[in-house]
Design an enzyme around this catalytic site. Structure first.
Site, PDB file in Angstrom:
ATOM      1  N   GLU A 194       9.236  27.046  23.748  1.00 46.91           N
ATOM      2  CA  GLU A 194      11.108  26.046  22.854  1.00 46.91           C
ATOM      3  C   GLU A 194      11.562  27.740  22.781  1.00 46.91           C
ATOM      4  O   GLU A 194      10.056  29.141  22.501  1.00 46.91           O
ATOM      5  CB  GLU A 194      10.406  25.309  21.343  1.00 46.91           C
ATOM      6  CG  GLU A 194       9.632  24.103  21.832  1.00 46.91           C
ATOM      7  CD  GLU A 194       9.786  23.311  20.500  1.00 46.91           C
ATOM      8  OE1 GLU A 194       9.432  24.218  19.769  1.00 46.91           O
ATOM      9  OE2 GLU A 194       9.396  21.724  20.689  1.00 46.91           O
TER      10      GLU A 194
ATOM     11  N   HIS B 181      13.940  20.295  18.270  1.00 50.15           N
ATOM     12  CA  HIS B 181      12.609  20.851  16.715  1.00 50.15           C
ATOM     13  C   HIS B 181      13.355  20.667  15.547  1.00 50.15           C
ATOM     14  O   HIS B 181      12.882  21.204  14.623  1.00 50.15           O
ATOM     15  CB  HIS B 181      11.927  21.851  17.211  1.00 50.15           C
ATOM     16  CG  HIS B 181      10.625  21.862  16.306  1.00 50.15           C
ATOM     17  ND1 HIS B 181       9.267  22.050  17.644  1.00 50.15           N
ATOM     18  CD2 HIS B 181      10.318  20.854  15.461  1.00 50.15           C
ATOM     19  CE1 HIS B 181       8.333  22.213  16.657  1.00 50.15           C
ATOM     20  NE2 HIS B 181       8.024  21.157  15.434  1.00 50.15           N
TER      21      HIS B 181
ATOM     22  N   ASP C 232      11.536  15.566  20.249  1.00 51.06           N
ATOM     23  CA  ASP C 232      12.498  16.361  19.324  1.00 51.06           C
ATOM     24  C   ASP C 232      11.646  18.114  19.288  1.00 51.06           C
ATOM     25  O   ASP C 232      12.407  19.075  19.078  1.00 51.06           O
ATOM     26  CB  ASP C 232      12.379  16.111  18.373  1.00 51.06           C
ATOM     27  CG  ASP C 232      12.199  16.871  16.900  1.00 51.06           C
ATOM     28  OD1 ASP C 232      13.967  17.056  17.447  1.00 51.06           O
ATOM     29  OD2 ASP C 232      11.554  17.569  16.364  1.00 51.06           O
TER      30      ASP C 232
ATOM     31  N   ASP D 170      -6.827   5.345  17.364  1.00 50.09           N
ATOM     32  CA  ASP D 170      -6.919   6.823  16.816  1.00 50.09           C
ATOM     33  C   ASP D 170      -8.291   6.224  16.366  1.00 50.09           C
ATOM     34  O   ASP D 170      -8.663   6.162  16.231  1.00 50.09           O
ATOM     35  CB  ASP D 170      -6.905   7.078  15.553  1.00 50.09           C
ATOM     36  CG  ASP D 170      -6.687   8.164  14.963  1.00 50.09           C
ATOM     37  OD1 ASP D 170      -8.046   8.453  15.184  1.00 50.09           O
ATOM     38  OD2 ASP D 170      -5.975   9.275  14.498  1.00 50.09           O
TER      39      ASP D 170
ATOM     40  N   ALA E 228       5.983  14.592  17.854  1.00 44.92           N
ATOM     41  CA  ALA E 228       4.092  15.419  17.207  1.00 44.92           C
ATOM     42  C   ALA E 228       4.449  17.074  17.819  1.00 44.92           C
ATOM     43  O   ALA E 228       5.013  17.771  16.682  1.00 44.92           O
ATOM     44  CB  ALA E 228       3.564  14.452  18.520  1.00 44.92           C
ATOM     45  N   ARG E 229       3.967  16.813  19.295  1.00 42.94           N
ATOM     46  CA  ARG E 229       4.604  18.104  20.425  1.00 42.94           C
ATOM     47  C   ARG E 229       4.079  18.871  21.437  1.00 42.94           C
ATOM     48  O   ARG E 229       3.922  17.220  21.824  1.00 42.94           O
ATOM     49  CB  ARG E 229       2.468  18.830  19.654  1.00 42.94           C
ATOM     50  CG  ARG E 229       2.524  19.206  18.686  1.00 42.94           C
ATOM     51  CD  ARG E 229       2.966  20.907  17.746  1.00 42.94           C
ATOM     52  NE  ARG E 229       2.471  20.990  16.498  1.00 42.94           N
ATOM     53  CZ  ARG E 229       2.760  20.652  16.064  1.00 42.94           C
ATOM     54  NH1 ARG E 229       3.846  19.931  15.513  1.00 42.94           N
ATOM     55  NH2 ARG E 229       2.596  20.476  14.333  1.00 42.94           N
TER      56      ARG E 229
ATOM     57  N   ALA F 240      12.376  17.551  10.151  1.00 45.82           N
ATOM     58  CA  ALA F 240      13.560  16.826   8.875  1.00 45.82           C
ATOM     59  C   ALA F 240      14.234  17.344   7.873  1.00 45.82           C
ATOM     60  O   ALA F 240      13.810  17.980   6.911  1.00 45.82           O
ATOM     61  CB  ALA F 240      12.312  16.312   7.867  1.00 45.82           C
TER      62      ALA F 240
END
Length: 612
Positions: free
Chosen positions: A323, A342, A318, A233, A293-294, A345
């Site tokens: 979508e 998606h 996910d 990062d 993430a995306r 959690a």
């Protein structure tokens, strides 16, 4: 007035810090900073204190706050609220009935709602000081400006919502076996152990791309699983990466040596398709990937092909580019790719902790303490807001531009406030700069409450200076960002009520970003023919120039800022080096202003080289 005198007056008035904050119209954190001597106390406050001493307001009678729970939440959260207030549980109310009764309560607890939430009701007017606790993490549903204008505080679930998402990332993998496929085989009456031999994660290398709140938690848990963790990062200090137990690594090294790769970056122009065919070719044979993430960060067709060829042993996804997912999506055709709709959690424990989290924040706010995850900033003193307020937009733009100009690993950040603004509380300016720095690279919501915490979580070393004057400008916000490869300074001010960038790396410019335009920044030698060369190059790619300005030192360096009507396409990458050989670096697509009618200027930031 100094800190000691201020504390003496507060004691004489018999007010707590929260009470003094309410009396002066500032947040409690400002009172703490004044009394610690870290921040200069404005002269106007001394006058306000004198007025309070002459006409002290009577202390309100102590009463238990009334709290309405309008949607089902876990009993543990309800019991926590009952300890400090009178709680009424009225679930399933129509929006009209809820709006009609809400003024009778001090706090409201709701779940995620869209059209059914009273916020969307045309007659909704929350009373001053009203608190709303909302389950869920996304803030874009409700609009921070609207909340602040109506003087109510919204406290979404924070830490535990983040943790449950982190656990979801780990639940997807790295996985030692093939539970879905093995389960299906068992239900078909088979006992096929040989087909589902897995791999241990212990001793393997986990590559974490993006070390924001969730990526950091995944890195920690990878260390706990006895994995070697590499973290990439560029906007997180190396010391911060090491504090997680991870090793700092550049992107190319990470994808080349990692056995497992987990992605935790936002979806931007720079991250779209950041892992595709070319990157898969440089990975280890048998690597495993996770994308929670995306959608679109990992090229879906390239991933499906890499799994089919055996280069990638397996993947867990996910999130998807479109979508709900298209039934023809190539990721659905291979059993080695685990796909989920998606889910984020969704666990019973997470729902319980989120309810308690919201309840604890309401307890804090009703007790006069700041909410830990407030999505809008506390109220500022009117005299501070009048002077500093217009420069908050300037500070955010300065940060946004600086992030896109630098390359390399971030080392330090220096902030300087010059002019009248330096005599006031500059906390909101610092928060705005941090928000601008993060906007192109992160989806984190930054405000006065959490700005310092977010900066600290990334290991940012931020130094601040105040000066009461500047040789040219009445007020100036100056930002210097130092990285391992670069050093960039950006300065901004307000001109005719609009935010302007006036200095970049010491060169005079006059940049007032406009909605719908893209800006290119070209660093070059100041000599005849350079403007023509860049214009010709853009013309070859059918890119129309809207405007151009040049900041220069005579026969030295020059900076061209070119506003164009459309974003340069990736196909422009195959440029002839003879056209740009005199440039210090290729032109960079600096920024694009927002296209949404609801978005402020600079809400869409597209970092990276404009020609690839």
């Amino acid at each position: 007035m100094n800190a000691s005198e201020f504390s003496t007056v507060r004691s004489a008035l018999g007010l707590s810090q929260s009470g003094m904050a309410a009396a002066l119209g500032v947040d409690q954190g400002t009172i703490s900073r004044w009394e610690s001597g870290k921040v200069r106390i404005p002269a106007a406050i001394e006058l306000a204190l004198a007025t309070l001493q002459e006409n002290p307001e009577p202390m309100p009678e102590t009463r238990r706050p009334r709290i309405l729970i309008a949607d089902p939440v876990a009993p543990e959260g309800i019991e926590l609220l009952r300890a400090i207030g009178d709680v009424e549980v009225k679930t399933g109310q129509a929006a009209d009935a809820l709006v009609a009764s809400i003024e009778n309560y001090d706090a409201l607890v709701v779940r995620k709602r869209d059209e059914g939430h009273p916020r969307h009701h045309r007659s909704w007017r929350a009373p001053a000081g009203h608190r709303t606790g909302r389950r869920g993490r996304r803030q874009h549903r409700f609009g921070s400006r609207d909340r602040t204008r109506r003087h109510r505080r919204e406290c979404p679930a924070g830490e535990h919502d983040r943790r449950r998402r982190t656990h979801d990332r780990l639940a997807h993998g790295p996985r030692p076996s093939h539970p879905p496929q093995a389960d299906a085989s068992m239900r078909a009456g088979k006992w096929d152990r040989k087909s589902y031999v897995g791999t241990e994660v212990r001793g393997k290398t986990l590559g974490v791309i993006g070390l924001g709140p969730i990526g950091s938690e995944v890195a920690r848990r990878g260390v706990g699983l006895d994995m070697r963790v590499l973290g990439h990062d560029p906007y997180v200090a190396e010391e911060r990466t090491r504090s997680l137990g991870a090793e700092p690594a550049d992107f190319e090294t990470l994808i080349a040596v990692a056995d497992f790769i987990s992605v935790h970056v936002p979806m931007t122009a720079a991250t779209k398709g950041m892992i595709s065919t070319e990157q898969f070719a440089r990975m280890k044979d048998g690597v495993r990937l996770l994308n929670v993430a995306r959608g679109g960060i990992i090229d879906e067709a390239a991933l499906a092909a890499a799994v089919q060829s055996g280069k990638v042993a397996g993947a867990a996804v996910d999130v998807f580019t479109a979508e709900p997912i298209d039934p023809e999506n190539p990721l659905l055709g291979d059993p080695r790719i685990i796909t989920t709709p998606h889910l984020g959690a969704s666990t019973a424990e997470a729902q319980e902790r989120v309810a308690v989290d919201v309840a604890e924040q309401i307890v804090d706010v009703l007790a006069g303490r700041p909410a830990r995850y407030a999505v809008n900033a506390p109220m500022l003193a009117p005299e501070t807001l009048k002077v500093v307020g217009p420069y908050m937009a300037v500070a955010e733009i300065v940060g946004t531009v600086a992030t896109q100009l630098v390359t390399g690993k971030l080392k330090s950040i220096e902030l300087e406030y010059l002019g009248e603004i330096a005599e006031y509380d500059t906390t909101p300016l610092k928060a705005s700069i941090i928000r601008g720095l993060l906007k192109p690279i992160s989806e984190e919501t930054v405000n006065i409450v959490n700005a310092n915490i977010i900066a600290q979580s990334r290991g940012w070393d931020i130094a601040e200076q105040q000066r009461t004057s500047h040789a040219v400008f009445n007020n100036l916000v100056n930002l210097k960002v130092v990285t391992s490869d670069d050093e960039v300074t950006v300065s901004g001010t307000v001109v005719h009520d609009h935010a302007h960038i006036v200095l970049i790396n010491g060169l005079d410019v006059d940049l007032a970003p406009e909605r719908g335009t893209y800006l290119l920044a070209c660093d070059n030698e100041d000599r005849p023919g350079m403007i023509g060369r860049v214009g010709t190059l853009l013309g070859e790619f059918d890119i129309n120039i809207q405007s151009m300005q040049v900041g220069r030192r005579r026969r030295g360096r020059a900076l061209m800022l070119i506003a164009v009507d459309e974003a340069p396409q990736p196909g422009s990458a195959r440029r002839d080096r003879s056209h740009s050989g005199d440039l210090q670096r290729p032109p960079r697509q600096l920024l694009a202003s927002g296209r949404s009618h609801e978005s402020p200027p600079l809400s869409r930031v597209l970092p990276g080289d404009c020609f690839g």
